[in-house]
Motif scaffolding. Structure first.
Motif, PDB file in Angstrom:
ATOM      1  N   ASP A  66      35.901  45.102  30.664  1.00 11.23           N
ATOM      2  CA  ASP A  66      36.945  46.115  30.697  1.00 11.23           C
ATOM      3  C   ASP A  66      36.844  47.095  31.838  1.00 11.23           C
ATOM      4  O   ASP A  66      35.789  47.897  32.169  1.00 11.23           O
ATOM      5  CB  ASP A  66      36.866  46.905  29.347  1.00 11.23           C
ATOM      6  CG  ASP A  66      38.007  47.846  29.022  1.00 11.23           C
ATOM      7  OD1 ASP A  66      38.385  48.401  27.909  1.00 11.23           O
ATOM      8  OD2 ASP A  66      38.597  48.258  30.102  1.00 11.23           O
ATOM      9  N   SER A  67      37.819  47.488  32.675  1.00  5.67           N
ATOM     10  CA  SER A  67      37.798  48.529  33.916  1.00  5.67           C
ATOM     11  C   SER A  67      37.759  49.895  33.402  1.00  5.67           C
ATOM     12  O   SER A  67      37.261  50.741  34.369  1.00  5.67           O
ATOM     13  CB  SER A  67      38.754  47.943  34.855  1.00  5.67           C
ATOM     14  OG  SER A  67      40.169  48.250  34.256  1.00  5.67           O
ATOM     15  N   GLN A 126      38.514  49.776  44.115  1.00  3.82           N
ATOM     16  CA  GLN A 126      39.455  49.846  43.143  1.00  3.82           C
ATOM     17  C   GLN A 126      39.242  49.205  41.865  1.00  3.82           C
ATOM     18  O   GLN A 126      38.948  47.928  41.934  1.00  3.82           O
ATOM     19  CB  GLN A 126      40.759  49.442  43.836  1.00  3.82           C
ATOM     20  CG  GLN A 126      41.259  50.540  44.917  1.00  3.82           C
ATOM     21  CD  GLN A 126      42.474  50.121  45.483  1.00  3.82           C
ATOM     22  OE1 GLN A 126      43.638  49.414  44.839  1.00  3.82           O
ATOM     23  NE2 GLN A 126      42.452  50.384  46.772  1.00  3.82           N
ATOM     24  N   PHE A 185      41.042  47.676  38.568  1.00  5.63           N
ATOM     25  CA  PHE A 185      42.366  47.318  37.911  1.00  5.63           C
ATOM     26  C   PHE A 185      42.586  47.327  36.514  1.00  5.63           C
ATOM     27  O   PHE A 185      41.641  47.022  35.732  1.00  5.63           O
ATOM     28  CB  PHE A 185      42.733  45.966  38.528  1.00  5.63           C
ATOM     29  CG  PHE A 185      42.919  45.847  39.936  1.00  5.63           C
ATOM     30  CD1 PHE A 185      42.066  46.152  41.192  1.00  5.63           C
ATOM     31  CD2 PHE A 185      44.499  45.766  40.522  1.00  5.63           C
ATOM     32  CE1 PHE A 185      42.457  46.073  42.376  1.00  5.63           C
ATOM     33  CE2 PHE A 185      44.762  45.769  41.919  1.00  5.63           C
ATOM     34  CZ  PHE A 185      43.667  46.058  42.969  1.00  5.63           C
ATOM     35  N   GLY A 186      43.696  47.729  36.185  1.00  4.21           N
ATOM     36  CA  GLY A 186      44.082  47.656  34.945  1.00  4.21           C
ATOM     37  C   GLY A 186      44.630  45.911  34.668  1.00  4.21           C
ATOM     38  O   GLY A 186      44.675  45.033  35.432  1.00  4.21           O
ATOM     39  N   PRO A 187      44.876  45.711  33.259  1.00  6.29           N
ATOM     40  CA  PRO A 187      45.075  44.492  32.887  1.00  6.29           C
ATOM     41  C   PRO A 187      46.536  43.924  33.435  1.00  6.29           C
ATOM     42  O   PRO A 187      47.076  42.915  33.305  1.00  6.29           O
ATOM     43  CB  PRO A 187      45.026  44.510  31.418  1.00  6.29           C
ATOM     44  CG  PRO A 187      45.364  45.985  31.111  1.00  6.29           C
ATOM     45  CD  PRO A 187      44.809  46.686  32.066  1.00  6.29           C
ATOM     46  N   SER A 245      42.337  35.991  32.555  1.00  5.74           N
ATOM     47  CA  SER A 245      42.633  37.325  31.647  1.00  5.74           C
ATOM     48  C   SER A 245      43.705  37.976  32.547  1.00  5.74           C
ATOM     49  O   SER A 245      44.585  39.026  31.871  1.00  5.74           O
ATOM     50  CB  SER A 245      41.742  37.824  31.184  1.00  5.74           C
ATOM     51  OG  SER A 245      40.873  38.202  32.467  1.00  5.74           O
ATOM     52  N   GLY A 246      43.574  38.015  33.997  1.00  4.32           N
ATOM     53  CA  GLY A 246      44.577  38.631  34.674  1.00  4.32           C
ATOM     54  C   GLY A 246      44.391  39.835  35.373  1.00  4.32           C
ATOM     55  O   GLY A 246      44.696  40.148  36.514  1.00  4.32           O
ATOM     56  N   GLU A 247      43.068  40.509  34.902  1.00  2.00           N
ATOM     57  CA  GLU A 247      42.588  41.619  35.518  1.00  2.00           C
ATOM     58  C   GLU A 247      41.888  41.575  36.822  1.00  2.00           C
ATOM     59  O   GLU A 247      40.919  40.606  36.745  1.00  2.00           O
ATOM     60  CB  GLU A 247      41.834  42.514  34.403  1.00  2.00           C
ATOM     61  CG  GLU A 247      41.594  43.795  34.655  1.00  2.00           C
ATOM     62  CD  GLU A 247      41.026  44.581  33.493  1.00  2.00           C
ATOM     63  OE1 GLU A 247      41.486  44.141  32.164  1.00  2.00           O
ATOM     64  OE2 GLU A 247      39.910  45.094  33.410  1.00  2.00           O
ATOM     65  N   LEU A 248      42.070  42.114  38.078  1.00  4.08           N
ATOM     66  CA  LEU A 248      41.392  41.910  39.136  1.00  4.08           C
ATOM     67  C   LEU A 248      40.124  42.788  39.156  1.00  4.08           C
ATOM     68  O   LEU A 248      39.882  43.815  38.617  1.00  4.08           O
ATOM     69  CB  LEU A 248      42.002  42.429  40.311  1.00  4.08           C
ATOM     70  CG  LEU A 248      43.355  41.482  41.062  1.00  4.08           C
ATOM     71  CD1 LEU A 248      44.513  41.423  40.255  1.00  4.08           C
ATOM     72  CD2 LEU A 248      43.177  41.647  42.488  1.00  4.08           C
ATOM     73  N   VAL A 249      38.831  41.901  39.699  1.00  6.75           N
ATOM     74  CA  VAL A 249      37.615  42.343  39.374  1.00  6.75           C
ATOM     75  C   VAL A 249      36.884  42.577  40.595  1.00  6.75           C
ATOM     76  O   VAL A 249      37.045  41.390  41.467  1.00  6.75           O
ATOM     77  CB  VAL A 249      36.957  41.644  38.359  1.00  6.75           C
ATOM     78  CG1 VAL A 249      35.396  42.193  38.565  1.00  6.75           C
ATOM     79  CG2 VAL A 249      37.192  41.500  37.030  1.00  6.75           C
ATOM     80  N   PHE A 250      36.575  43.450  41.095  1.00  8.45           N
ATOM     81  CA  PHE A 250      35.903  43.911  42.630  1.00  8.45           C
ATOM     82  C   PHE A 250      34.589  42.883  42.377  1.00  8.45           C
ATOM     83  O   PHE A 250      33.752  42.949  41.502  1.00  8.45           O
ATOM     84  CB  PHE A 250      35.588  45.297  42.796  1.00  8.45           C
ATOM     85  CG  PHE A 250      34.725  45.752  43.746  1.00  8.45           C
ATOM     86  CD1 PHE A 250      33.397  45.871  43.504  1.00  8.45           C
ATOM     87  CD2 PHE A 250      35.389  45.832  45.164  1.00  8.45           C
ATOM     88  CE1 PHE A 250      32.892  46.236  44.792  1.00  8.45           C
ATOM     89  CE2 PHE A 250      34.694  46.341  46.104  1.00  8.45           C
ATOM     90  CZ  PHE A 250      33.108  46.546  46.132  1.00  8.45           C
ATOM     91  N   TYR A 305      38.077  40.064  45.521  1.00  4.86           N
ATOM     92  CA  TYR A 305      38.343  40.360  44.214  1.00  4.86           C
ATOM     93  C   TYR A 305      38.619  39.187  43.472  1.00  4.86           C
ATOM     94  O   TYR A 305      38.932  38.103  44.214  1.00  4.86           O
ATOM     95  CB  TYR A 305      39.805  41.144  44.230  1.00  4.86           C
ATOM     96  CG  TYR A 305      39.306  42.800  44.754  1.00  4.86           C
ATOM     97  CD1 TYR A 305      39.612  43.171  45.678  1.00  4.86           C
ATOM     98  CD2 TYR A 305      39.335  43.617  43.416  1.00  4.86           C
ATOM     99  CE1 TYR A 305      39.354  44.541  45.880  1.00  4.86           C
ATOM    100  CE2 TYR A 305      39.221  44.923  43.586  1.00  4.86           C
ATOM    101  CZ  TYR A 305      39.254  45.363  44.810  1.00  4.86           C
ATOM    102  OH  TYR A 305      39.071  46.888  45.078  1.00  4.86           O
TER     103      TYR A 305
END
Lengths: 114, 115
Positions: free
Chosen positions: A1-2, A103, A105-107, B42-47, B37
């Protein structure tokens, strides 16, 4: 969870309508970025706000507008929607105003225009 | 104009294989940042990583490693002993060291790791 939240998760609407996407950045982050991800265009930068002020604009259509409020949450308004606006819209946040900062990111909000 | 090219649209490997994702960029800037990234299902981009152009040392983080070659304008990403959890779309991006020029992303490479 970001730590970045976006609402709604999914949005289905009709052509010609107007919608508002909402983003809450991570606690302490002053920068908010909006991106559009579509199958043909990939990930496209739309707009960047830092502490309430617009910092940079990308290929954002005139039908789209955004703002960042004093509590730092941001809203992306899309109007006169067209089929081609169907996409995943991401919000990202970072601490500083530099684009080079990591950065988070949100979902995303998946927008479907019928 | 700035541009990032990820020529591999999709890659499929069997678990435990090594895989390299290519990234080639174009810029007129003498200094810049490069990023990777990950976008899982799940769709969320992760650094994953940020690299400054004046630091050409390769970087390793667990099973992940990055090879930056300024001479060929490439910033490739290798996953060693791939796992199913590595299945995702991976994006390479290019950004400034100062100012507000936005990040430019490649189109992404979809990696599927099969058990």
């Amino acid at each position: 969870d970001s730590g970045v939240t976006q609402t709604p998760k999914h949005l289905i609407t009709a052509t010609g309508q107007r919608v508002t996407l909402r983003c809450s950045p991570r606690s302490g982050d002053l920068s908010v970025y909006w991106y559009q991800q579509s199958l043909d265009q990939g990930l496209q930068f739309l707009i960047h706000y830092y502490n309430g002020e617009e910092r940079a604009k990308g290929n954002i259509l005139e039908r789209f507008s955004a703002q960042q409020f004093p509590d730092l949450h941001s809203e992306l308004n899309l109007s006169s929607l067209e089929l081609g606006d169907s996409a995943l819209y991401f919000c990202a946040s970072s601490q500083g105003q530099g684009v080079y900062n990591e950065q988070f990111f949100g979902p995303g909000t998946r927008l479907t225009v019928l | 104009a700035q541009k990032v090219t990820q020529a591999q649209t999709e890659i499929s490997v069997v678990e435990k294989e090594d895989v390299t994702l290519d990234c080639v960029y174009e810029t007129r800037d003498t200094t810049y940042y490069l990023f990777w990234y990950k976008q899982p299902p799940s769709g969320e981009l992760v650094f994953l990583i940020r690299r400054n152009s004046f630091d050409e040392q390769n970087e390793i983080s667990g099973r992940y490693s990055w090879n930056f070659q300024k001479s060929t304008s490439s910033f490739n990403f290798t996953i060693t002993a791939s796992q199913v959890v590595d299945s995702a779309v991976y994006f390479c991006a290019l950004g400034p060291v100062s100012g507000n020029t936005p990040l430019v992303f490649g189109k992404g490479t979809r990696l599927s790791v099969i058990a």
